[in-house]
Structure formats: C-alpha cells, structure tokens
Motif scaffolding. Structure first.
Motif, PDB file in Angstrom:
ATOM      1  N   GLU A   1       6.238  -0.518  -8.071  1.00 66.47           N
ATOM      2  CA  GLU A   1       5.319  -0.568  -6.926  1.00 66.47           C
ATOM      3  C   GLU A   1       4.588   0.764  -6.879  1.00 66.47           C
ATOM      4  OE1 GLU A   1       7.112  -1.344  -3.044  1.00 66.47           O
ATOM      5  OE2 GLU A   1       5.137  -1.735  -2.170  1.00 66.47           O
ATOM      6  N   LEU A   2       3.297   0.729  -7.195  1.00 65.30           N
ATOM      7  CA  LEU A   2       2.499   1.952  -7.235  1.00 65.30           C
ATOM      8  C   LEU A   2       1.798   2.159  -5.903  1.00 65.30           C
ATOM      9  CD1 LEU A   2       0.893   1.535 -10.791  1.00 65.30           C
ATOM     10  CD2 LEU A   2       2.587   3.266 -10.130  1.00 65.30           C
ATOM     11  N   SER A   3       1.881   3.370  -5.373  1.00 66.96           N
ATOM     12  CA  SER A   3       1.141   3.713  -4.157  1.00 66.96           C
ATOM     13  C   SER A   3      -0.268   4.127  -4.562  1.00 66.96           C
ATOM     14  CB  SER A   3       1.819   4.879  -3.439  1.00 66.96           C
ATOM     15  OG  SER A   3       3.072   4.480  -2.941  1.00 66.96           O
ATOM     16  N   THR A   4      -1.261   3.604  -3.856  1.00 70.70           N
ATOM     17  CA  THR A   4      -2.643   3.990  -4.154  1.00 70.70           C
ATOM     18  C   THR A   4      -3.349   4.362  -2.853  1.00 70.70           C
ATOM     19  OG1 THR A   4      -3.793   1.857  -3.822  1.00 70.70           O
ATOM     20  CG2 THR A   4      -2.677   2.178  -5.942  1.00 70.70           C
ATOM     21  N   LEU A   5      -4.453   5.085  -3.004  1.00 71.65           N
ATOM     22  CA  LEU A   5      -5.318   5.351  -1.849  1.00 71.65           C
ATOM     23  C   LEU A   5      -6.598   4.567  -2.052  1.00 71.65           C
ATOM     24  CD1 LEU A   5      -5.545   9.074  -0.714  1.00 71.65           C
ATOM     25  CD2 LEU A   5      -4.798   7.097   0.625  1.00 71.65           C
ATOM     26  N   TRP A   6      -6.905   3.716  -1.087  1.00 70.87           N
ATOM     27  CA  TRP A   6      -8.136   2.937  -1.132  1.00 70.87           C
ATOM     28  C   TRP A   6      -8.799   3.054   0.252  1.00 70.87           C
ATOM     29  CZ3 TRP A   6      -9.416  -1.423   1.844  1.00 70.87           C
ATOM     30  CH2 TRP A   6     -10.600  -2.071   1.470  1.00 70.87           C
ATOM     31  N   GLN A   7     -10.001   3.599   0.290  1.00 73.11           N
ATOM     32  CA  GLN A   7     -10.724   3.721   1.563  1.00 73.11           C
ATOM     33  C   GLN A   7      -9.847   4.331   2.654  1.00 73.11           C
ATOM     34  OE1 GLN A   7     -13.904   2.823   1.993  1.00 73.11           O
ATOM     35  NE2 GLN A   7     -14.311   1.697   0.111  1.00 73.11           N
ATOM     36  N   ASN A   8      -9.057   5.333   2.254  1.00 76.04           N
ATOM     37  CA  ASN A   8      -8.198   6.012   3.221  1.00 76.04           C
ATOM     38  C   ASN A   8      -6.981   5.192   3.691  1.00 76.04           C
ATOM     39  OD1 ASN A   8      -7.949   8.593   4.106  1.00 76.04           O
ATOM     40  ND2 ASN A   8      -8.969   8.235   6.078  1.00 76.04           N
ATOM     41  N   PHE A   9      -6.781   4.028   3.095  1.00 70.46           N
ATOM     42  CA  PHE A   9      -5.561   3.253   3.373  1.00 70.46           C
ATOM     43  C   PHE A   9      -4.597   3.442   2.205  1.00 70.46           C
ATOM     44  CE2 PHE A   9      -8.790   0.717   5.652  1.00 70.46           C
ATOM     45  CZ  PHE A   9      -8.206   0.645   6.905  1.00 70.46           C
ATOM     46  N   GLU A  10      -3.300   3.472   2.527  1.00 70.70           N
ATOM     47  CA  GLU A  10      -2.302   3.507   1.453  1.00 70.70           C
ATOM     48  C   GLU A  10      -1.976   2.065   1.077  1.00 70.70           C
ATOM     49  OE1 GLU A  10       1.054   6.232   1.751  1.00 70.70           O
ATOM     50  OE2 GLU A  10       0.058   7.262   3.393  1.00 70.70           O
ATOM     51  N   ILE A  11      -2.490   1.648  -0.066  1.00 71.15           N
ATOM     52  CA  ILE A  11      -2.298   0.267  -0.520  1.00 71.15           C
ATOM     53  C   ILE A  11      -1.292   0.260  -1.671  1.00 71.15           C
ATOM     54  CG2 ILE A  11      -3.440  -1.786  -1.493  1.00 71.15           C
ATOM     55  CD1 ILE A  11      -4.440  -1.078   1.358  1.00 71.15           C
ATOM     56  N   HIS A  12      -0.318  -0.631  -1.592  1.00 67.97           N
ATOM     57  CA  HIS A  12       0.721  -0.702  -2.629  1.00 67.97           C
ATOM     58  C   HIS A  12       0.399  -1.814  -3.631  1.00 67.97           C
ATOM     59  CE1 HIS A  12       3.952   1.396   0.068  1.00 67.97           C
ATOM     60  NE2 HIS A  12       2.904   2.150  -0.207  1.00 67.97           N
ATOM     61  N   ILE A  13       0.419  -1.459  -4.899  1.00 71.89           N
ATOM     62  CA  ILE A  13       0.131  -2.423  -5.964  1.00 71.89           C
ATOM     63  C   ILE A  13       1.381  -2.600  -6.824  1.00 71.89           C
ATOM     64  CG2 ILE A  13      -1.321  -2.923  -7.986  1.00 71.89           C
ATOM     65  CD1 ILE A  13      -2.886  -2.927  -5.344  1.00 71.89           C
ATOM     66  N   LEU A  14       1.813  -3.848  -6.946  1.00 69.73           N
ATOM     67  CA  LEU A  14       2.955  -4.130  -7.803  1.00 69.73           C
ATOM     68  C   LEU A  14       2.468  -4.363  -9.226  1.00 69.73           C
ATOM     69  CD1 LEU A  14       4.764  -6.788  -5.572  1.00 69.73           C
ATOM     70  CD2 LEU A  14       5.437  -4.392  -5.846  1.00 69.73           C
ATOM     71  N   GLY A  15       3.201  -3.820 -10.170  1.00 65.77           N
ATOM     72  CA  GLY A  15       2.973  -4.151 -11.579  1.00 65.77           C
ATOM     73  C   GLY A  15       4.165  -4.975 -12.033  1.00 65.77           C
ATOM     74  N   LEU A  16       3.915  -6.173 -12.556  1.00 66.18           N
ATOM     75  CA  LEU A  16       5.016  -7.036 -12.992  1.00 66.18           C
ATOM     76  C   LEU A  16       4.889  -7.320 -14.478  1.00 66.18           C
ATOM     77  CD1 LEU A  16       5.116  -9.724 -10.120  1.00 66.18           C
ATOM     78  CD2 LEU A  16       6.566  -7.690 -10.357  1.00 66.18           C
ATOM     79  N   ASN A  17       6.051  -7.426 -15.129  1.00 65.73           N
ATOM     80  CA  ASN A  17       6.085  -7.716 -16.571  1.00 65.73           C
ATOM     81  C   ASN A  17       5.460  -6.582 -17.381  1.00 65.73           C
ATOM     82  OD1 ASN A  17       7.220  -9.519 -18.236  1.00 65.73           O
ATOM     83  ND2 ASN A  17       5.779 -11.182 -17.824  1.00 65.73           N
ATOM     84  N   ILE A  18       5.707  -5.372 -16.947  1.00 70.32           N
ATOM     85  CA  ILE A  18       5.137  -4.201 -17.610  1.00 70.32           C
ATOM     86  C   ILE A  18       6.046  -3.727 -18.741  1.00 70.32           C
ATOM     87  CG2 ILE A  18       3.779  -3.265 -15.679  1.00 70.32           C
ATOM     88  CD1 ILE A  18       6.309  -1.685 -14.882  1.00 70.32           C
TER      89      ILE A  18
END
Ligand code: AMP
Ligand code: MN
Ligand code: MN
Ligand code: MN
Length: 292
Positions: free
Chosen positions: A81-98
């Motif tokens: 689960e990667l933490s990202t910054l998008w438009q000042n929001f902390e959005i979490h992106i899951l990477g699956l089957n990596i």
C-alpha cells in the motif's frame, strides 16, 4: 476465445472465491506477524490473500516461506500500500501481484521510508512542544525496523493515557490539520502507478470513501488515476454498506476499472476480520479474474 456464457460462469465462480486483498502485518502498522496473519487467513479458509503493508514488502518473503513450510493451500498475492500525495490529499494506492524484487519498486520504498522517518522526527518535535516528550523513541520501539507510521504514534499516546482511543490521537493531534500534523512528502499518484506497473502489478485506489472527497473530487481522482494507467478500485473495504459498495461498482463500470475487495485488517477487533463481509454481486468486474 471464451463464449459469453462461460465467461459469465467464470466471473461468477471468481466471485465465489474467498478473497481479501488488503491487510497489514507488523512489518508496518498491523499487530500480527506475517506468519500469524497467514495462519488467520488460512483458518478462515481464504483462497486468495494479499498482504499490503504501508510502503513495505518485507512481510511477503516471510509469509511465502511460512505457506510453504506449513504446506498451506492459500494463495498469497504479493502486495503493497503506497502513500501518495494528490491535490494535497493523502491517497493510498495498492499494488497487487507485484514483483517484490523489482529495482524501481525497492528504490521507491526506500524513499517513502525516508519520508516516514523524517516526518516521524518532525511530528515528535511538535508533540514535544505540546508537552509529550520522547514520542519518537516510544513509537520506534513499537514499529518494525524500517516502517514507522502515525498508527504507532497513536498507540503511544493511547498507552500513555493521553487519549482514550487511537482514533482520538488522530482527531486531536496527528490527523490532518491538527497541532502535531506534519505534511508528508509522499510520491505522486503517477509515480506510484508507474512503479507498480514496472514491477508487473496492478494498481488499485484503496478505500475511496475514506478520503472524504465530494463526488466531484472523487471523480477527478478516478479520472487522473485512469489517465495515469491505474487498473482498479476497492469497492468493499471492511465497511458494511451495500449502497456505497454498489455506487463504487457503478463507478468501476463507468470508468472501466476493475473492482477489488479488502478488509484493511490491522488487528483482531469486533467489527472486521480477514476475509469477512467482502462479497460483491455476481458479474462484478473483479480484478482477481485475471490471475486465476
Ligand atoms: P501513516 O500512513 O503513517 O500516515 O499512518 C496512517 C495509518 O494510521 C493508517 O493506515 C491507519 O491504519 C491508521 N489510522 C487510524 N485512524 C486514522 C485516521 N483518522 N486518519 C489516518 N490514519 C488513521
Ligand atoms: Mn494502516
Ligand atoms: Mn490506507
Ligand atoms: Mn491499509
């Protein structure tokens, strides 16, 4: 080429599998070791299970070894689960089957963990000014060697009796806009999606309802995510709200995203558990169809 009938039957069978593609071990802010987490999922007869620690893949090799040692039939999907910054929001992106050995992924993980470390030190300084000394040291003692999170700080404040629940630590001190909040320097959305793709995985918007975005902003997020080659979105994430689930499934259809489900399990509690309450209606375009 599969006939429509058998494709539909296949989709239905996929939906009948017991799956959970979002969980945390104590390699990030979960309470169970990777082995304990796997045993729990296996006892619940989960067919496919992903460990998705915050900015860490350290649990994956440990979990794989455990599955092989105990000859368990559960299929582990390598995740993050990667933490990202998008438009000042902390959005979490899951990477699956990596591929957890991918160089680009490991480089991104290292820089995300540097951000975590720096933020933790800055957060502790703010907490010290409020009157809570040595929070960094105490949080570090609870955390794994390489992943310190706000959840560890929340546990420290809770243990010290400063707040009555972990949630209150966020509401009063370390949540966005509160006195000890430090703006993190996470990677951007595009970087997270690119790196997941380079490591052979699929990217998923985690718990889209948790960001408290208006409908307009959620659509903006989905459009940017799609433009950056994102693959899917969580439509059930521990919450038991069928209406929210159906809204998110409809959005997946509208934007050609695939649906994922996950408990976001951190520790055993009354409300959620690994693999629980994650069912989606038949014929939902589910992400796990592609890796059967
Ligand atoms: P971090 O990724 O270091 O910012 O830590 C965030 C983690 O704290 C989340 O993954 C949750 O497990 C936990 N958490 C609990 N309550 C909240 C909250 N109100 N806001 C953000 N995170 C929370
Ligand atoms: Mn967490
Ligand atoms: Mn999250
Ligand atoms: Mn999570």
């Amino acid at each position: 080429m599969m006939s429509t009938d058998s494709a539909q039957k296949n989709a239905k069978n996929n939906n009948l599998l017991r799956v959970d593609f979002h969980s945390h071990s104590n390699c990030s802010d979960g309470h169970l070791s990777p082995q304990e987490l796997i045993d729990r999922a296996s006892n619940f007869q989960i067919d496919q299970f992903a460990i998705t620690d915050h900015d860490s893949v350290r649990a994956i090799a440990i979990a794989k070894q455990h599955i092989s040692d105990k000859n368990l039939k559960l299929r582990l999907i390598s995740g993050i689960e990667l933490s990202t910054l998008w438009q000042n929001f902390e959005i979490h992106i899951l990477g699956l089957n990596i591929d957890v050995d991918n160089e680009e992924l490991l480089t991104l993980i290292a820089s995300q963990q540097t951000c975590r470390e720096q933020r933790a030190i800055a957060m502790a300084e703010k907490l010290a000014k409020i009157g809570f000394a040595n929070c960094y040291e105490d949080a570090k003692a609870l955390a794994s060697d390489d992943c310190i999170t706000r959840a560890h700080f929340a546990r420290v404040l809770h243990h010290r009796g400063v707040v009555s629940t972990m949630q209150k630590a966020f509401d009063k001190y370390i949540g966005k806009g509160q006195r000890a909040y430090v703006k993190p320097t996470w990677c951007d959305l595009e970087t997270a999606i690119n790196v997941i793709q380079q490591s052979g995985g699929v990217s998923i918007i985690a718990h889209p309802m948790k960001y408290k975005l208006s409908a307009k902003w959620l659509k903006r997020l989905i459009v940017d995510f799609k433009d950056a080659n994102g693959d899917g979105m969580e439509v059930v994430s521990g919450q038991r709200n069928d209406q929210q689930r159906d809204t998110l499934i409809a959005m997946c259809r509208e934007y050609q995203l695939q649906a994922s489900v996950g408990s976001d399990f951190h520790f055993p509690n009354r409300w959620s558990d690994v693999g629980k309450h994650l069912a989606v209606p038949d014929n939902t375009p589910v992400i796990w169809q592609q890796w059967n």
